[in-house]
Design an enzyme around this catalytic site. Structure first.
Site, PDB file in Angstrom:
ATOM      1  N   ASN A   1      14.676  59.731 -73.253  1.00  0.00           N
ATOM      2  CA  ASN A   1      14.761  58.666 -74.262  1.00  0.00           C
ATOM      3  C   ASN A   1      16.240  58.402 -74.488  1.00  0.00           C
ATOM      4  OD1 ASN A   1      14.592  56.964 -76.462  1.00  0.00           O
ATOM      5  ND2 ASN A   1      14.094  58.572 -77.929  1.00  0.00           N
ATOM      6  N   GLY A   2      16.609  57.123 -74.537  1.00  0.00           N
ATOM      7  CA  GLY A   2      18.015  56.771 -74.749  1.00  0.00           C
ATOM      8  C   GLY A   2      18.524  55.915 -73.616  1.00  0.00           C
TER       9      GLY A   2
ATOM     10  N   LYS B   1       9.017  51.070 -83.269  1.00  0.00           N
ATOM     11  CA  LYS B   1       9.127  51.484 -84.666  1.00  0.00           C
ATOM     12  C   LYS B   1      10.527  51.972 -84.975  1.00  0.00           C
ATOM     13  CE  LYS B   1       7.635  52.539 -88.772  1.00  0.00           C
ATOM     14  NZ  LYS B   1       7.546  51.389 -89.706  1.00  0.00           N
TER      15      LYS B   1
ATOM     16  N   CYS C   1      11.153  54.934 -76.837  1.00  0.00           N
ATOM     17  CA  CYS C   1      10.479  55.917 -75.992  1.00  0.00           C
ATOM     18  C   CYS C   1      10.031  57.135 -76.805  1.00  0.00           C
ATOM     19  CB  CYS C   1      11.407  56.397 -74.892  1.00  0.00           C
ATOM     20  SG  CYS C   1      11.964  55.078 -73.827  1.00  0.00           S
TER      21      CYS C   1
ATOM     22  N   GLU D   1      12.224  38.793 -96.067  1.00  0.00           N
ATOM     23  CA  GLU D   1      11.373  39.888 -95.621  1.00  0.00           C
ATOM     24  C   GLU D   1       9.977  39.369 -95.244  1.00  0.00           C
ATOM     25  OE1 GLU D   1      11.479  42.654 -94.468  1.00  0.00           O
ATOM     26  OE2 GLU D   1       9.533  43.578 -94.814  1.00  0.00           O
TER      27      GLU D   1
ATOM     28  N   GLU E   1       6.703  39.128 -86.997  1.00  0.00           N
ATOM     29  CA  GLU E   1       6.577  40.289 -86.114  1.00  0.00           C
ATOM     30  C   GLU E   1       5.137  40.675 -85.799  1.00  0.00           C
ATOM     31  OE1 GLU E   1       7.697  43.672 -89.489  1.00  0.00           O
ATOM     32  OE2 GLU E   1       8.017  44.156 -87.400  1.00  0.00           O
TER      33      GLU E   1
ATOM     34  N   ARG F   1       5.583  54.257 -81.998  1.00  0.00           N
ATOM     35  CA  ARG F   1       7.014  54.024 -81.813  1.00  0.00           C
ATOM     36  C   ARG F   1       7.278  52.771 -80.985  1.00  0.00           C
ATOM     37  NH1 ARG F   1      10.226  58.631 -82.571  1.00  0.00           N
ATOM     38  NH2 ARG F   1      11.662  57.970 -80.947  1.00  0.00           N
TER      39      ARG F   1
ATOM     40  N   LYS G   1       8.106  39.708 -91.648  1.00  0.00           N
ATOM     41  CA  LYS G   1       6.799  40.382 -91.555  1.00  0.00           C
ATOM     42  C   LYS G   1       5.789  39.501 -90.832  1.00  0.00           C
ATOM     43  CE  LYS G   1       7.209  43.487 -92.422  1.00  0.00           C
ATOM     44  NZ  LYS G   1       8.099  44.557 -92.780  1.00  0.00           N
TER      45      LYS G   1
ATOM     46  N   TRP H   1       9.638  52.509 -73.488  1.00  0.00           N
ATOM     47  CA  TRP H   1       9.945  51.160 -73.974  1.00  0.00           C
ATOM     48  C   TRP H   1      11.098  50.677 -73.100  1.00  0.00           C
ATOM     49  CZ3 TRP H   1      13.872  48.250 -76.273  1.00  0.00           C
ATOM     50  CH2 TRP H   1      13.475  47.099 -76.963  1.00  0.00           C
TER      51      TRP H   1
ATOM     52  N   HIS I   1      19.148  20.345 -96.924  1.00  0.00           N
ATOM     53  CA  HIS I   1      20.368  20.171 -96.138  1.00  0.00           C
ATOM     54  C   HIS I   1      20.071  20.243 -94.647  1.00  0.00           C
ATOM     55  CE1 HIS I   1      22.864  20.080 -99.683  1.00  0.00           C
ATOM     56  NE2 HIS I   1      22.124  21.074-100.162  1.00  0.00           N
TER      57      HIS I   1
END
Ligand code: M6R
Length: 605
Positions: free
Chosen positions: A99-100, A600, A2, A478, A485, A27, A482, A75, A501
């Site tokens: 926010n939270g 973010k 948020c 990584e 996402e 964000r 990338k 969010w 395996h």
């Protein structure tokens, strides 16, 4: 997650808020809203599921010259993505953004009989209802009463109908920064939203109540004592948070890496050796270290994995790398020789922050590698090594990752040197190579068109595999994150020797396998593993130092990176892998900078 903005001043609040929300879009969010105190019409509210651009459109019908207001990007955590759940929430005389997560919202609802006051499914609206219930004309008193009973994390901005021109704010854990300028007082989740108004700001102290008005900002502790917070200065410009001619922030940030590396490395080199004293890290801190815990999330954790290979392989120091959300709920092994290194671009990731606190409580010294000045993780750590990447706006982390690696390398090299494991000439050679990291990236970026052509093949694939060994395997992890996402293509990273395996069963005709082979010690082993997938039909893209291989039993496409020891090839490899993900996402027409469902800065656990 948020995003919060509040403004009380002498400009039309509507523009300030919506412009600020645009800056906070990166964000991650799914709905947005604003509330403005209009001198004649009273409280005006607009909130909507969708983008800030949709809100801007909807807000056109709010005809107001009001100069006080709050804005929010949400969010979703508690309650679906709906207009009703979007912020601001208005209950009685109180309008609020949050926010939270208010963890005890159910208990509060029952205990204080708030149920009938609620119109949404959110925990945030409970705080608004509770405030309205206890409000008797003294905002500070009401906030004090409510905040004492909230558990969880929160950053709140509150307006009371009978307090024109004023915004009140309080926070616990969730970040807020504030600034007072000639145009008024402004508060936001991060600097990107306030830098257009002031380069001087302060980090809102936890459990302090702020009153923002055109006259400035008053900060008081919970007992009512006035407090003067430390004023900090932003060391970057608004242009750093704009695209600067690039089609996307991500591409811009990929290209900014050479400069970001040089800003992070160069001030920390003295007489050819790493020098960390200006960061407060003296040699005594490093000398006694016997083992290291590296803790972080996502890309930052992958940077930690690269750091581990250097610490273990070259310095023979035992290192564990832990996902912060796992570390914080276990009983980590920490003794007097343990150093904990946490990595975080934002400095606000809640799991990383809690892991840091746990490590400290067990007696470990903590060095954090953080990009955002004054962030919570930076403030909670014993020592901070700031990376100087500048603001990273794209959700997909790129420049923050490579500068984190460089900071890990600086620590490793200094530690090796002071422990006598690296001789002076070895440490100097290491630093020399590190200082060349930006050049390796620059040279790699010249190959962008070739990488773009290769990305066109990948964009239609349902699955992609990355394989490599040792340090290259950490790069695969990584790279896979990338690609997933921002392109929404399923991909997996495998240690090249592990594929047979189980996972090799998924390799069939045309499946793209991106193989990384930069370490000469295991080069022939990786090539054997490549042959295994090639003979099962894989379409192999090889990233290595090789000149033209011209052997289709090994690969279909080749991306040559500049010659360097594999420890330093990571910088060039990272640029290739970032470009692949970027071009695939762009070719699919996706929102590269703001991928679906992601935020973010992850400030909830
Ligand atoms: O701000 P942090 O570095 O603590 O964030 C940790 C992760 O959320 C972050 O690295 C995330 O994985 C990246 N944005 C992915 O590109």
């Amino acid at each position: 997650m948020c995003g919060i903005i509040g403004f009380a001043g002498n400009l039309p609040a509507k523009d300030v808020l919506i412009d600020g929300l645009e800056q906070l879009e990166y964000r991650g969010y799914d709905s947005a809203g604003i509330a403005i105190m209009d001198p004649s019409a009273g409280l005006l509210l607009a909130k909507k599921v969708g983008r800030v651009a949709d809100l801007r459109e909807a807000a056109k019908k709010l005809e107001t010259k009001g100069t006080t207001g709050i804005g929010h990007t949400r969010w979703a955590t508690h309650g679906g993505v709906t207009d009703a759940n979007a912020h601001p929430h208005r209950v009685g005389r109180v309008t609020l953004i949050h926010n939270g997560i208010i963890e005890n919202y159910r208990d509060l609802t029952v205990q204080y009989g708030l149920k009938d006051m609620l119109k949404s499914e959110t925990d945030s609206e409970v705080a608004a209802a509770f405030l309205d219930k206890v409000y008797e004309g003294d905002p500070i008193d009401a906030i004090r009463k409510v905040v004492k009973l909230l558990s969880g994390s929160f950053a709140l901005c509150i307006m009371f109908d009978d307090q024109p021109g004023k915004i009140y704010s309080v926070r616990n854990v969730s970040p807020l920064v504030a600034a007072a300028s000639k145009k008024g007082a402004i508060i936001a989740s991060d600097l990107t939203a306030i830098i257009a108004y002031s380069k001087e700001y302060f980090v809102v102290p936890e459990y302090h109540i702020l009153t923002l008005s055109e006259e400035g900002i008053k900060v008081e502790d919970m007992k009512g004592n006035e407090v003067k917070p430390e004023i900090l200065t932003v060391n970057w410009d608004i242009s750093a948070a704009q695209k600067g001619g690039y089609p996307h922030f991500m591409l811009k940030e990929i290209y900014e890496q050479p400069d970001a590396l040089s800003r992070t490395i160069m001030p920390r080199v003295k007489d050819g050796l790493p020098y960390l004293l200006d960061d407060g890290i003296d040699d005594e801190v490093l000398k006694g270290v016997k083992n290291i815990n590296i803790v972080a999330c996502g890309t930052a954790m992958h940077a930690g994995m690269v750091g581990r290979t250097v610490l273990e392989n070259r310095l023979r120091i035992p290192v564990t790398v832990e996902i912060a959300s796992e570390f914080r709920y276990k009983d980590p092994i920490i003794d007097e020789g343990t150093l904990t290194i946490v990595l975080s671009q934002s400095g606000e990731t809640i799991d990383t922050l809690e892991a840091l606190k746990l490590a400290k409580s067990k007696g470990s010294k903590v060095i954090s590698i953080v990009n955002v000045k004054g962030s919570t993780i930076a403030r909670e750590s014993d020592y901070v090594l700031y990376t100087h990447a500048g603001p990273e706006i794209a959700v997909a982390s790129t420049k923050a990752y490579t500068v984190q690696i460089s900071a890990m390398y600086l620590i490793a090299c200094r530690m090796g040197f002071v422990k006598g494991i690296l001789k002076e000439d070895e440490a100097k050679e290491f630093v020399q190579n590190l200082m060349n990291a930006g050049e390796l990236i620059k040279e790699t970026l010249l190959n962008a068109n070739n990488i773009k052509r290769i990305a066109n093949y990948i964009k239609v694939a349902p699955d992609v595999f990355y394989i490599g060994r040792g340090i290259d395997y950490t790069m695969c992890l990584e790279a896979s994150l990338k690609l997933k996402e921002i392109s929404y293509i399923h991909s997996e990273a495998y240690a090249a020797g592990e594929l047979k395996h189980g996972t090799i069963a998924l390799i069939s005709e045309g499946v793209p396998v991106i193989a990384i082979a930069t370490d000469e010690n295991v080069y022939s082993k990786v090539i054997s593993n490549i042959r295994e997938v090639k003979s099962r039909g894989a379409y192999v893209i090889l990233i290595s130092h090789d000149d033209d291989i011209n052997d289709n039993t090994i690969c279909d496409k080749q991306i040559k990176i500049p010659d360097a020891d594999s420890t330093f090839s990571v910088f060039a490899t990272a640029a290739v892998l970032q470009l692949i993900a970027y071009f695939v996402s762009d070719a699919k027409g996706l929102d590269v900078d703001k991928p679906r469902n992601l935020a973010k800065s992850v400030t909830v656990e």
